[in-house]
Design an enzyme around this catalytic site. Structure first.
Site, PDB file in Angstrom:
ATOM      1  N   ASN A 135       0.328  -3.894   1.868  1.00  0.00           N
ATOM      2  CA  ASN A 135      -0.294  -2.689   2.421  1.00  0.00           C
ATOM      3  C   ASN A 135      -1.648  -2.427   1.775  1.00  0.00           C
ATOM      4  OD1 ASN A 135       1.396  -2.072   0.185  1.00  0.00           O
ATOM      5  ND2 ASN A 135       1.540   0.071   0.765  1.00  0.00           N
ATOM      6  N   GLU A 139      -4.210   0.615   1.581  1.00  0.00           N
ATOM      7  CA  GLU A 139      -4.429   2.041   1.863  1.00  0.00           C
ATOM      8  C   GLU A 139      -5.910   2.385   1.787  1.00  0.00           C
ATOM      9  OE1 GLU A 139      -1.751   4.258  -0.669  1.00  0.00           O
ATOM     10  OE2 GLU A 139      -0.012   3.592   0.502  1.00  0.00           O
ATOM     11  N   CYS A 175      -0.324  -1.127   7.135  1.00  0.00           N
ATOM     12  CA  CYS A 175       0.953  -1.597   6.598  1.00  0.00           C
ATOM     13  C   CYS A 175       0.893  -3.089   6.284  1.00  0.00           C
ATOM     14  CB  CYS A 175       2.070  -1.363   7.616  1.00  0.00           C
ATOM     15  SG  CYS A 175       2.566   0.343   7.802  1.00  0.00           S
ATOM     16  N   GLU A 210       2.952  -5.429   7.126  1.00  0.00           N
ATOM     17  CA  GLU A 210       3.270  -6.262   8.294  1.00  0.00           C
ATOM     18  C   GLU A 210       2.043  -6.451   9.187  1.00  0.00           C
ATOM     19  OE1 GLU A 210       4.786  -3.592   7.105  1.00  0.00           O
ATOM     20  OE2 GLU A 210       6.788  -3.339   7.929  1.00  0.00           O
ATOM     21  N   CYS A 261       8.104   0.377   9.931  1.00  0.00           N
ATOM     22  CA  CYS A 261       7.801   1.614  10.651  1.00  0.00           C
ATOM     23  C   CYS A 261       7.689   1.315  12.152  1.00  0.00           C
ATOM     24  CB  CYS A 261       6.519   2.251  10.114  1.00  0.00           C
ATOM     25  SG  CYS A 261       5.005   1.441  10.662  1.00  0.00           S
ATOM     26  N   CYS A 300       4.749  -0.884  13.277  1.00  0.00           N
ATOM     27  CA  CYS A 300       4.939  -2.297  12.922  1.00  0.00           C
ATOM     28  C   CYS A 300       5.942  -2.972  13.853  1.00  0.00           C
ATOM     29  CB  CYS A 300       5.397  -2.415  11.475  1.00  0.00           C
ATOM     30  SG  CYS A 300       4.082  -2.010  10.300  1.00  0.00           S
TER      31      CYS A 300
HETATM   32  N1  THU Z   1       4.300   0.738   4.651  1.00  0.00           N
HETATM   33  C1  THU Z   1       4.223  -0.569   5.009  1.00  0.00           C
HETATM   34  O1  THU Z   1       3.359  -1.320   4.511  1.00  0.00           O
HETATM   35  N2  THU Z   1       5.112  -1.053   5.919  1.00  0.00           N
HETATM   36  C2  THU Z   1       6.093  -0.307   6.504  1.00  0.00           C
HETATM   37  O2  THU Z   1       6.780  -0.798   7.390  1.00  0.00           O
HETATM   38  C3  THU Z   1       6.354   1.058   6.034  1.00  0.00           C
HETATM   39  C4  THU Z   1       5.275   1.660   5.202  1.00  0.00           C
HETATM   40  C5  THU Z   1       3.327   1.265   3.702  1.00  0.00           C
HETATM   41  C6  THU Z   1       2.302   2.192   4.310  1.00  0.00           C
HETATM   42  C7  THU Z   1       1.859   2.991   3.097  1.00  0.00           C
HETATM   43  O3  THU Z   1       0.809   2.279   2.452  1.00  0.00           O
HETATM   44  C8  THU Z   1       3.074   3.012   2.195  1.00  0.00           C
HETATM   45  O4  THU Z   1       3.949   2.007   2.682  1.00  0.00           O
HETATM   46  C9  THU Z   1       3.808   4.336   2.185  1.00  0.00           C
HETATM   47  O5  THU Z   1       4.095   4.748   3.468  1.00  0.00           O
END
Ligand code: THU
Length: 148
Positions: free
Chosen positions: A41, A43, A52, A54, A94, A97
């Site tokens: 991920n 941010e 994310c 994925e 999520c 994704c």
């Molecule tokens: N996150 C992912 O990378 N993949 C997911 O399927 C769920 C959430 C990340 C997004 C964010 O940077 C952190 O997890 C908290 O939500």
């Protein structure tokens, strides 16, 4: 094979740029030829622009012209502290994704396996993507799954 894929995802999580959530996620995609593409991920200070793990992995696949080669994906995440993730709760993808994975799966003309693991690897779940996102809308609904 899934053990190695989960390990790759876990290793990728250590590169997460997640100073806001402090939650690191790694994803590893297994391709037809046995190779693995990873993502973590990424941010952003504006929060809503965060990507994310994925999405990063799938966009990398696409950039390599390998979107149709997807077979399986492993996702691992947990609390991030000094480049290490921890925790015993598996990370499930999520909604966004799931939709983006479905794009790749339909173009590959197959359902894909999704491994969801906890950071300590005590829990590793295995799902079909079609169970995680039933009755999807995707490229197959637009007649785009054959050559392009
Ligand atoms: N996150 C992912 O990378 N993949 C997911 O399927 C769920 C959430 C990340 C997004 C964010 O940077 C952190 O997890 C908290 O939500």
């Amino acid at each position: 094979m899934s053990d190695g894929l989960v390990q790759s995802a876990r290793a990728a999580a250590s590169n997460a740029h997640a100073p806001y959530s402090r939650f690191g996620v790694g994803a590893a995609v297994l391709l037809d030829d046995g190779s693995v593409v990873t993502g973590c991920n990424f941010e952003n200070a504006s929060y809503g622009l965060s990507l994310c793990a994925e999405i990063v992995a799938l966009a990398t696949l696409n950039a390599q012209g390998k979107l149709r080669q997807i077979r399986e994906i492993a996702i691992v995440g947990g609390r991030l502290d000094k480049r290490a993730i921890s925790g015993s709760t598996p990370v499930r993808p999520c909604g966004r994704c799931r939709q983006v994975m479905t794009e790749a799966a339909q173009l590959a003309l197959r359902d894909i396996i999704v491994h969801c693991a906890s950071a300590d690897l005590s829990v590793v779940e295995k799902f079909w993507l079609s169970d995680l996102l039933p009755l999807p809308f995707g490229p197959s609904d637009m007649g785009l799954v054959q050559d392009d």
